[in-house]
Design an enzyme around this catalytic site. Sequence first.
Site, PDB file in Angstrom:
ATOM      1  N   PHE A 235       0.875  -1.180   0.000  1.00 52.60           N
ATOM      2  CA  PHE A 235       0.000   0.000   0.000  1.00 52.60           C
ATOM      3  C   PHE A 235       0.904   1.219   0.000  1.00 52.60           C
ATOM      4  O   PHE A 235       1.749   1.358   0.896  1.00 52.60           O
ATOM      5  CB  PHE A 235      -0.877   0.049   1.254  1.00 52.60           C
ATOM      6  CG  PHE A 235      -1.691   1.329   1.382  1.00 52.60           C
ATOM      7  CD1 PHE A 235      -3.046   1.348   1.076  1.00 52.60           C
ATOM      8  CD2 PHE A 235      -1.093   2.516   1.806  1.00 52.60           C
ATOM      9  CE1 PHE A 235      -3.789   2.522   1.184  1.00 52.60           C
ATOM     10  CE2 PHE A 235      -1.833   3.696   1.905  1.00 52.60           C
ATOM     11  CZ  PHE A 235      -3.188   3.699   1.603  1.00 52.60           C
ATOM     12  N   GLU A 236       0.740   2.072  -0.993  1.00 46.73           N
ATOM     13  CA  GLU A 236       1.423   3.360  -0.971  1.00 46.73           C
ATOM     14  C   GLU A 236       0.503   4.361  -1.639  1.00 46.73           C
ATOM     15  O   GLU A 236      -0.069   4.040  -2.684  1.00 46.73           O
ATOM     16  CB  GLU A 236       2.716   3.343  -1.802  1.00 46.73           C
ATOM     17  CG  GLU A 236       3.851   2.528  -1.235  1.00 46.73           C
ATOM     18  CD  GLU A 236       5.132   2.617  -2.090  1.00 46.73           C
ATOM     19  OE1 GLU A 236       6.211   2.744  -1.521  1.00 46.73           O
ATOM     20  OE2 GLU A 236       5.020   2.558  -3.322  1.00 46.73           O
TER      21      GLU A 236
END
Length: 348
Positions: A235-236
């Site tokens: 997740f970014e």
Amino acid sequence: QSAVKAEQAEKPGKQLANNEVATGERVKATFVTLARNSELYELIKSIRRVEDRFNRKFNYDWVFLNDEPFTQEFKDLTTAIVSGKTKYGLIPKEHWSYPDFIDQNKAAESRENMKAQRIIYGDSESYRHMCRFESGFFWQNPLLDEYDWYWRVEPGIQIHCDLDYDLFKFMQDNNKLYGFTISIYEFEATIPTLWKHTKDFLKLHPDYIAENNLLDFISNDRGETYNLCHFWSNFEVGNLNFWRSKQYREYFDYLDKTGGFFYERWGDAPVHSLAAALFLNRDQIHYFEDVGYNHGVYTQCPLNAQFRYDHKCHCNPDTDFTFRGYSCGKRYYDVMNMKKPAEWEHYT
Ligand code: GDP
Ligand code: MN
């Protein structure tokens, strides 16, 4: 008043009800997913969840990248479900192969060694190309040129809470450049010399270090050693211009030339995290404590019950990883002087 609520109160803009579509200002943003054709049905679940919780209200585009051509089925199904435009890119060979300075026999030996030591993905060649690609090349793909912001999504992830505001616009309006949900310790055996090479690079470019950096998150001894804390990069939400910057490009090239992506098994997560912690000011990094996220065995679940009800979260707070022993979440709150959720001590 919990920290979660206080944070939520500063979120800008109108909060959207589930049946409303955003009409306000949009930013230049896209989702980005690297995936194999064989992962289509794990990925489509991730996409459905991201659409339901967020993107059906915002309709941002989605860029798909692959080292092999996508199948028609892959394109048809993802296009049917993504509410924004979809784009498909074939990764160029230079971004997914051995550079000529790599000794491939030495790389093969290292894989054998790591296999014997049972290091996760230690024997995998493709995993190394993937980590090098996510570190140094995804942001160079021409399909991303028109965007400033990206949100990375992998197959098999979950979003647990409604996201009723524009996360990209939040980042832009608050001068954030890198956002994460989960932080964790890296397996040391995958990066034995990463910190040594990072320190060597910093000696050559002391001016690249941000004044108000986050060194105290990644080191317990003012930079002598790396404590293995990193942001989990599956997740970014981040700004592409950070990776495009001179500092990051030079850092990646320097690391790449050491061969560590192949002779060891450097992950893109520690590489991204070290860069963010060193080259950004600490207030340019944002912890998204309100997403509710899962990938594999680790989960983020907001601890405040009222917050979960208000945002229709479907996660069990007992599974929250943030304050567990193997998470770097507590350290992050401490070094940032952030107020932990009132409930945190019940979830350690
Ligand atoms: P993990 O999360 O560290 O266990 O690694 P994953 O197997 O999930 O890989 C990370 C990301 O890269 C995921 O989005 C995968 O779909 C993608 N990925 C991994 N290996 C390959 C590959 O060989 N080809 C392609 N096209 N994508 C890959
Ligand atoms: Mn994954």
